[in-house]
Design an enzyme around this catalytic site. Structure first.
Site, PDB file in Angstrom:
ATOM      1  N   LYS A  52       2.295   1.895  -5.227  1.00  0.00           N
ATOM      2  CA  LYS A  52       2.283   1.616  -6.524  1.00  0.00           C
ATOM      3  C   LYS A  52       1.669   2.095  -7.796  1.00  0.00           C
ATOM      4  O   LYS A  52       1.638   1.822  -8.862  1.00  0.00           O
ATOM      5  CB  LYS A  52       2.247   0.225  -6.126  1.00  0.00           C
ATOM      6  CG  LYS A  52       3.408  -0.337  -5.217  1.00  0.00           C
ATOM      7  CD  LYS A  52       3.498  -1.727  -4.706  1.00  0.00           C
ATOM      8  CE  LYS A  52       2.123  -2.100  -4.395  1.00  0.00           C
ATOM      9  NZ  LYS A  52       2.484  -1.670  -2.698  1.00  0.00           N
ATOM     10  N   GLN A  93       1.532  -5.940  -3.086  1.00  0.00           N
ATOM     11  CA  GLN A  93       2.569  -6.144  -2.042  1.00  0.00           C
ATOM     12  C   GLN A  93       3.683  -5.060  -1.465  1.00  0.00           C
ATOM     13  O   GLN A  93       3.635  -4.166  -1.994  1.00  0.00           O
ATOM     14  CB  GLN A  93       2.372  -7.418  -1.449  1.00  0.00           C
ATOM     15  CG  GLN A  93       1.109  -8.218  -0.998  1.00  0.00           C
ATOM     16  CD  GLN A  93       0.386  -8.144  -2.535  1.00  0.00           C
ATOM     17  OE1 GLN A  93       1.174  -9.688  -3.620  1.00  0.00           O
ATOM     18  NE2 GLN A  93      -0.676  -8.579  -2.814  1.00  0.00           N
ATOM     19  N   ASP A 124       1.050  -1.381   0.371  1.00  0.00           N
ATOM     20  CA  ASP A 124       0.298   0.237  -0.114  1.00  0.00           C
ATOM     21  C   ASP A 124       0.948   1.511  -0.062  1.00  0.00           C
ATOM     22  O   ASP A 124       0.388   2.022   0.497  1.00  0.00           O
ATOM     23  CB  ASP A 124      -0.802  -0.314   1.246  1.00  0.00           C
ATOM     24  CG  ASP A 124      -1.908  -0.916   2.110  1.00  0.00           C
ATOM     25  OD1 ASP A 124      -2.196  -1.480  -0.167  1.00  0.00           O
ATOM     26  OD2 ASP A 124      -2.146  -1.926   2.008  1.00  0.00           O
ATOM     27  N   GLY A 155      -4.775  -4.072  -3.737  1.00  0.00           N
ATOM     28  CA  GLY A 155      -5.746  -3.139  -4.282  1.00  0.00           C
ATOM     29  C   GLY A 155      -4.937  -1.681  -4.557  1.00  0.00           C
ATOM     30  O   GLY A 155      -4.160  -0.833  -3.224  1.00  0.00           O
ATOM     31  N   HIS A 156      -4.917  -1.021  -5.354  1.00  0.00           N
ATOM     32  CA  HIS A 156      -3.857  -0.221  -6.223  1.00  0.00           C
ATOM     33  C   HIS A 156      -4.942   0.612  -6.518  1.00  0.00           C
ATOM     34  O   HIS A 156      -5.605   0.310  -7.713  1.00  0.00           O
ATOM     35  CB  HIS A 156      -3.386  -1.165  -7.295  1.00  0.00           C
ATOM     36  CG  HIS A 156      -1.869  -2.298  -7.129  1.00  0.00           C
ATOM     37  ND1 HIS A 156      -1.204  -2.550  -7.855  1.00  0.00           N
ATOM     38  CD2 HIS A 156      -2.087  -2.327  -6.092  1.00  0.00           C
ATOM     39  CE1 HIS A 156      -0.483  -3.632  -7.031  1.00  0.00           C
ATOM     40  NE2 HIS A 156      -0.805  -3.367  -6.089  1.00  0.00           N
TER      41      HIS A 156
HETATM   42  P1  GDP Z   1      -0.506   0.638  -3.370  1.00  0.00           P
HETATM   43  O1  GDP Z   1      -1.317  -1.040  -3.169  1.00  0.00           O
HETATM   44  O2  GDP Z   1       0.885   0.723  -3.728  1.00  0.00           O
HETATM   45  O3  GDP Z   1      -1.241   0.985  -4.917  1.00  0.00           O
HETATM   46  O4  GDP Z   1      -1.463   1.261  -3.026  1.00  0.00           O
HETATM   47  P2  GDP Z   1      -3.258   2.048  -2.282  1.00  0.00           P
HETATM   48  O5  GDP Z   1      -3.805   2.552  -3.333  1.00  0.00           O
HETATM   49  O6  GDP Z   1      -3.267   0.409  -1.630  1.00  0.00           O
HETATM   50  O7  GDP Z   1      -3.091   2.835  -1.080  1.00  0.00           O
HETATM   51  C1  GDP Z   1      -2.642   3.832  -1.086  1.00  0.00           C
HETATM   52  C2  GDP Z   1      -3.268   4.983  -0.787  1.00  0.00           C
HETATM   53  O8  GDP Z   1      -2.612   5.874  -0.894  1.00  0.00           O
HETATM   54  C3  GDP Z   1      -4.227   5.644  -1.983  1.00  0.00           C
HETATM   55  O9  GDP Z   1      -5.731   5.595  -1.271  1.00  0.00           O
HETATM   56  C4  GDP Z   1      -3.868   6.218  -3.023  1.00  0.00           C
HETATM   57  O10 GDP Z   1      -4.618   7.384  -3.555  1.00  0.00           O
HETATM   58  C5  GDP Z   1      -2.869   7.872  -1.360  1.00  0.00           C
HETATM   59  N1  GDP Z   1      -2.394   8.103  -2.005  1.00  0.00           N
HETATM   60  C6  GDP Z   1      -1.507   7.532  -2.875  1.00  0.00           C
HETATM   61  N2  GDP Z   1      -0.065   8.220  -2.962  1.00  0.00           N
HETATM   62  C7  GDP Z   1      -0.662   9.713  -2.150  1.00  0.00           C
HETATM   63  C8  GDP Z   1      -0.016  10.793  -2.095  1.00  0.00           C
HETATM   64  O11 GDP Z   1       1.598  11.610  -2.184  1.00  0.00           O
HETATM   65  N3  GDP Z   1      -0.424  11.631  -0.922  1.00  0.00           N
HETATM   66  C9  GDP Z   1      -1.096  11.671  -0.733  1.00  0.00           C
HETATM   67  N4  GDP Z   1      -2.309  12.351   0.317  1.00  0.00           N
HETATM   68  N5  GDP Z   1      -2.443   9.743  -0.401  1.00  0.00           N
HETATM   69  C10 GDP Z   1      -1.630   8.966  -2.054  1.00  0.00           C
HETATM   70  P1  IMO Z   2      -1.170  -4.232  -2.597  1.00  0.00           P
HETATM   71  O1  IMO Z   2      -0.715  -5.231  -3.310  1.00  0.00           O
HETATM   72  C1  IMO Z   2      -0.906  -5.087   2.115  1.00  0.00           C
HETATM   73  C2  IMO Z   2      -1.047  -8.735   3.612  1.00  0.00           C
HETATM   74  C3  IMO Z   2      -2.183  -9.777   4.652  1.00  0.00           C
HETATM   75  C4  IMO Z   2      -1.704 -10.116   5.423  1.00  0.00           C
HETATM   76  C5  IMO Z   2      -0.141 -10.871   4.536  1.00  0.00           C
HETATM   77  C6  IMO Z   2      -1.048 -11.735   3.854  1.00  0.00           C
HETATM   78  O2  IMO Z   2      -2.139  -3.369  -2.483  1.00  0.00           O
HETATM   79  O3  IMO Z   2       0.127  -3.648  -1.474  1.00  0.00           O
HETATM   80  P2  IMO Z   2      -2.634 -12.850   1.338  1.00  0.00           P
HETATM   81  O4  IMO Z   2      -4.141 -12.329   1.617  1.00  0.00           O
HETATM   82  O5  IMO Z   2      -1.690 -12.663   0.520  1.00  0.00           O
HETATM   83  O6  IMO Z   2      -2.412 -14.637   1.875  1.00  0.00           O
HETATM   84  O7  IMO Z   2      -2.086 -12.016   3.143  1.00  0.00           O
HETATM   85  O8  IMO Z   2      -0.136  -9.874   3.487  1.00  0.00           O
HETATM   86  N1  IMO Z   2      -1.430  -8.165   2.366  1.00  0.00           N
HETATM   87  C7  IMO Z   2      -1.236  -6.556   1.915  1.00  0.00           C
HETATM   88  N2  IMO Z   2      -1.491  -5.541   2.949  1.00  0.00           N
HETATM   89  N3  IMO Z   2      -1.330  -5.163   0.448  1.00  0.00           N
HETATM   90  C8  IMO Z   2      -1.393  -5.534  -0.108  1.00  0.00           C
HETATM   91  O9  IMO Z   2      -0.971  -5.652  -1.533  1.00  0.00           O
HETATM   92  C9  IMO Z   2      -1.559  -6.806   1.027  1.00  0.00           C
HETATM   93  N4  IMO Z   2      -1.682  -7.466  -0.126  1.00  0.00           N
HETATM   94  C10 IMO Z   2      -0.997  -8.424   0.766  1.00  0.00           C
HETATM   95  O10 IMO Z   2      -2.506  -8.151   4.791  1.00  0.00           O
HETATM   96  O11 IMO Z   2      -0.811  -9.514   6.484  1.00  0.00           O
HETATM   97 MG    MG Z   3      -2.927  -1.776  -2.090  1.00  0.00          MG
END
Ligand code: GDP
Ligand code: IMO
Ligand code: MG
Length: 431
Positions: free
Chosen positions: A16, A223, A13, A40-41
């Site tokens: 990415k 991840q 998270d 979840g991207h």
């Molecule tokens: P990912 O799994 O690495 O793609 O990240 P996620 O989407 O799960 O979580 C990142 C969250 O931070 C999302 O809600 C993005 O919209 C938000 N986000 C990404 N970059 C920034 C930033 O520079 N500032 C803020 N405030 N939010 C950001």
């Molecule tokens: P993105 O791509 C954050 C974590 C779960 C748990 C562990 C194992 O959005 O960054 P799993 O379901 O993969 O067997 O769970 O890994 N986990 C993540 N945490 N972002 C993710 O993906 C994750 N995918 C798995 O919360 O701790």
């Molecule tokens: Mg994510």
């Protein structure tokens, strides 16, 4: 030519989706190499937010081919739902997406097993996303997995029967759970046959042709490095290799075909699920620091899982974690995200090392109980009251924010090449 691997280097998270989406217009191909619907991207453009689970974060761009590699695990129900969500938004997803015929299918029994195993673990649970990821990768390694290409195989029915016999024995006799119906599995297979098989392709062949033609390829990880099954906080990890090296095996390209590794990390740290987190300040179980900095990060950063909606644990930037990630991935540049979330804190801390039993460690311990026991060594920097949200140039940043970035570079021995200041594609500074 820069064929780049973009990966998360904390516990996931890191942003990415946002970074890959903004790089995608310069890329001809964006390819996912591991993970599945546990990811979840989030992509944001104006008031439109898109959350992707399987589909590469280049999908919103007309001229970018998106590939799902053999190293991924695909849930037919979820992937078709994701494709339909994009179709409804006017994205011709079938024209832009190819799926490796070798990728593993997540079937209903994988999700049931994931849930039953977590329930059986009770307090000691991993806190998985419940998407069947672990059981699916287990079947792959145990050589009983069902791949997309196997939908055309004459022995498919017999293999499903054998898998179900084993799984239902485990569920009913060992895990005290209800068995899985054959009809649910057949429904998943039918859906995959109807909607995914037409997109099946030999991904290495496509990539080699594109690379030979001089195309730019972006390899997108899911991840983060601390969730890597080998290099992360085992056993509190996911079930795949998430490191840059996994891009090669997970897509079928060679080491010489990657030019750069972009390590994406937040200006602080978050984690969702159980396991060690040395710089943790705040979590939903009631942990809170005296100055409420962790709560500030959780609230201002909207730190809730994009896939599960679970609240994320938050803490200070962890230098040893990022140093470890820079080493195991060969990171050539850092993309620091969510700098804006730190706006308004009177001081900002940076963990520069760990102490254990009176000794300063040279690297992070492999053992979770030791990692749980380390004391972070902090450097305290002055915070800033100015707004960095949406900044697009370094001269828009307060001096204290720039000073934090320079310390991150020094502590992690890696240059910052991108700085994200908000969720929108356009909230970016290129350094
Ligand atoms: P990912 O799994 O690495 O793609 O990240 P996620 O989407 O799960 O979580 C990142 C969250 O931070 C999302 O809600 C993005 O919209 C938000 N986000 C990404 N970059 C920034 C930033 O520079 N500032 C803020 N405030 N939010 C950001
Ligand atoms: P993105 O791509 C954050 C974590 C779960 C748990 C562990 C194992 O959005 O960054 P799993 O379901 O993969 O067997 O769970 O890994 N986990 C993540 N945490 N972002 C993710 O993906 C994750 N995918 C798995 O919360 O701790
Ligand atoms: Mg994510």
């Amino acid at each position: 030519m820069t064929n780049t691997v973009a990966i998360g280097i904390q516990w996931g998270d890191e942003g990415k989706g946002k970074i890959v989406d903004l790089m995608a217009p310069k890329m001809d191909v964006v390819a996912r190499f591991q993970g599945g619907p546990n990811a979840g991207h989030t992509l944001v453009l104006g008031d439109k937010k898109t959350v992707l689970n399987h589909i590469p974060s280049g999908i919103l761009h007309d001229d970018t081919l998106c590939l799902i590699g053999n190293g991924t695990v695909v849930d037919p129900f979820r992937l078709v739902e994701e494709m339909d969500m994009l179709l409804d938004a006017g994205i011709p997803v079938a024209e832009r997406l190819k799926i490796s015929d070798r990728c593993q299918l997540i079937l209903p029994y994988h999700r049931t097993l994931d849930a039953a195993r977590e329930a059986a673990k009770g307090e000691g649970k991993i806190g998985t996303t419940g998407k069947g990821i672990g059981p699916c990768y287990e079947d792959k390694t145990a050589r009983r997995g069902i791949r997309l290409v196997d939908l055309t195989s004459p022995d498919l029915g017999a293999r499903i029967d054998a898998n179900l016999e084993y799984v239902n024995f485990m569920l009913t006799q060992y895990l005290n759970a209800a068995p899985v119906n054959r009809a649910d599995v057949d429904e998943a297979l039918e859906l995959a046959r109807a909607r995914l098989l037409p997109l099946a392709a030999d991904v290495p062949l496509i990539l080699q042709k594109r690379i030979k033609a001089g195309d730019q390829i972006l390899y997108e990880g899911a991840q983060g490095s601390m969730l890597d099954v080998d290099h992360g906080t085992y056993p509190f990890v996911t079930s795949s290799n998430t490191v840059a090296g996994a891009a090669l095996a997970g897509l079928g390209v060679g080491p010489g075909q990657v030019d750069a590794v972009l390590g994406i990390c937040k200006a602080y740290t978050t984690r969702v699920g159980a396991g060690p987190f040395p710089t943790e300040l705040y979590n939903a179980e009631g942990m809170c620091d005296a100055k409420n900095a962790g709560k500030h990060m959780a609230e201002k950063g909207h730190e809730f899982g994009a896939t599960t909606g679970r609240p994320r644990r938050t803490g200070w930037f962890d230098g040893p974690v990022v140093q470890h990630a820079v080493r195991i991935n060969g990171v050539t540049g850092l993309a620091i995200t969510k700098l804006d979330v730190l706006d308004g804190l009177d001081e900002v801390k940076l963990c520069t090392g760990y102490e254990l039993d009176g000794e300063v460690l040279e690297s992070i311990p492999a053992c979770c109980s030791q990692l749980d026991a380390v004391t972070p060594i902090y450097e305290t920097l002055p915070g800033w009251s100015e707004n960095t949200f949406g900044a697009t140039a370094m001269d828009q940043l307060p001096a204290n924010a720039v000073a934090l970035l320079r310390r991150i570079e020094a502590v992690c021995d890696c240059p910052v090449t991108m700085l994200s200041t908000g969720p929108d594609r356009n909230h970016i500074i290129h350094l």
